[in-house]
Motif scaffolding. Sequence first.
Motif, PDB file in Angstrom:
ATOM      1  N   GLY A  27      13.495  20.284  49.853  1.00 18.53           N
ATOM      2  CA  GLY A  27      13.815  18.864  49.891  1.00 18.53           C
ATOM      3  C   GLY A  27      14.819  18.523  50.971  1.00 18.53           C
ATOM      4  O   GLY A  27      14.864  17.392  51.457  1.00 18.53           O
ATOM      5  N   ILE A  28      15.640  19.492  51.343  1.00 17.48           N
ATOM      6  CA  ILE A  28      16.587  19.281  52.440  1.00 17.48           C
ATOM      7  C   ILE A  28      15.881  19.439  53.787  1.00 17.48           C
ATOM      8  O   ILE A  28      16.037  18.619  54.686  1.00 17.48           O
ATOM      9  CB  ILE A  28      17.768  20.266  52.340  1.00 17.48           C
ATOM     10  N   TYR A  31      12.178  16.927  53.914  1.00 13.12           N
ATOM     11  CA  TYR A  31      12.352  15.815  52.985  1.00 13.12           C
ATOM     12  C   TYR A  31      11.210  14.803  52.972  1.00 13.12           C
ATOM     13  O   TYR A  31      10.899  14.264  51.912  1.00 13.12           O
ATOM     14  CB  TYR A  31      13.704  15.125  53.203  1.00 13.12           C
ATOM     15  N   GLU A  35       9.551  14.182  49.361  1.00 12.56           N
ATOM     16  CA  GLU A  35       9.610  12.824  48.806  1.00 12.56           C
ATOM     17  C   GLU A  35       8.223  12.336  48.424  1.00 12.56           C
ATOM     18  O   GLU A  35       8.045  11.697  47.386  1.00 12.56           O
ATOM     19  CB  GLU A  35      10.228  11.855  49.816  1.00 12.56           C
ATOM     20  N   ASP A  43      14.935  12.746  47.053  1.00 12.43           N
ATOM     21  CA  ASP A  43      15.153  12.477  48.471  1.00 12.43           C
ATOM     22  C   ASP A  43      16.116  13.517  49.045  1.00 12.43           C
ATOM     23  O   ASP A  43      16.524  14.445  48.361  1.00 12.43           O
ATOM     24  CB  ASP A  43      15.678  11.053  48.678  1.00 12.43           C
ATOM     25  N   LYS A  44      16.470  13.350  50.322  1.00 16.56           N
ATOM     26  CA  LYS A  44      17.269  14.367  51.001  1.00 16.56           C
ATOM     27  C   LYS A  44      18.673  14.484  50.417  1.00 16.56           C
ATOM     28  O   LYS A  44      19.179  15.597  50.224  1.00 16.56           O
ATOM     29  CB  LYS A  44      17.348  14.048  52.494  1.00 16.56           C
ATOM     30  N   THR A  45      19.324  13.384  50.103  1.00 17.30           N
ATOM     31  CA  THR A  45      20.689  13.455  49.582  1.00 17.30           C
ATOM     32  C   THR A  45      20.724  14.059  48.179  1.00 17.30           C
ATOM     33  O   THR A  45      21.607  14.865  47.879  1.00 17.30           O
ATOM     34  CB  THR A  45      21.343  12.060  49.560  1.00 17.30           C
ATOM     35  N   SER A  47      18.525  16.143  46.962  1.00 17.26           N
ATOM     36  CA  SER A  47      18.210  17.560  47.148  1.00 17.26           C
ATOM     37  C   SER A  47      19.446  18.346  47.562  1.00 17.26           C
ATOM     38  O   SER A  47      19.692  19.446  47.070  1.00 17.26           O
ATOM     39  CB  SER A  47      17.135  17.734  48.212  1.00 17.26           C
TER      40      SER A  47
END
Length: 80
Positions: A27-28, A31, A35, A43-45, A47
């Motif tokens: 996910g990082i 992303y 997603e 989402d990235k944050t 994750s």
Amino acid sequence: MNRKTTKKIVHISLLILIFLVILSGLGIAYYPSIELITVGLLDKTLSFQIHNILFLPFLLILLIHLFFSWLWPKDNIREL
């Protein structure tokens, strides 16, 4: 709780933590794809936050898993 039950709990929790660490790591790094797969839930944050939170529990369970052979040797070892 006996040894067998404790080992099973540690193994299952380690498997779950490995899955979550890999999923949050993906996910990082990837992303947009993650997603899309998770329908926008991861989402990235989020994750990154999950990945950071899981570090210490993952390390602790992994060390417990690795030291099982040292703490509780197998009973059925045959001598040659």
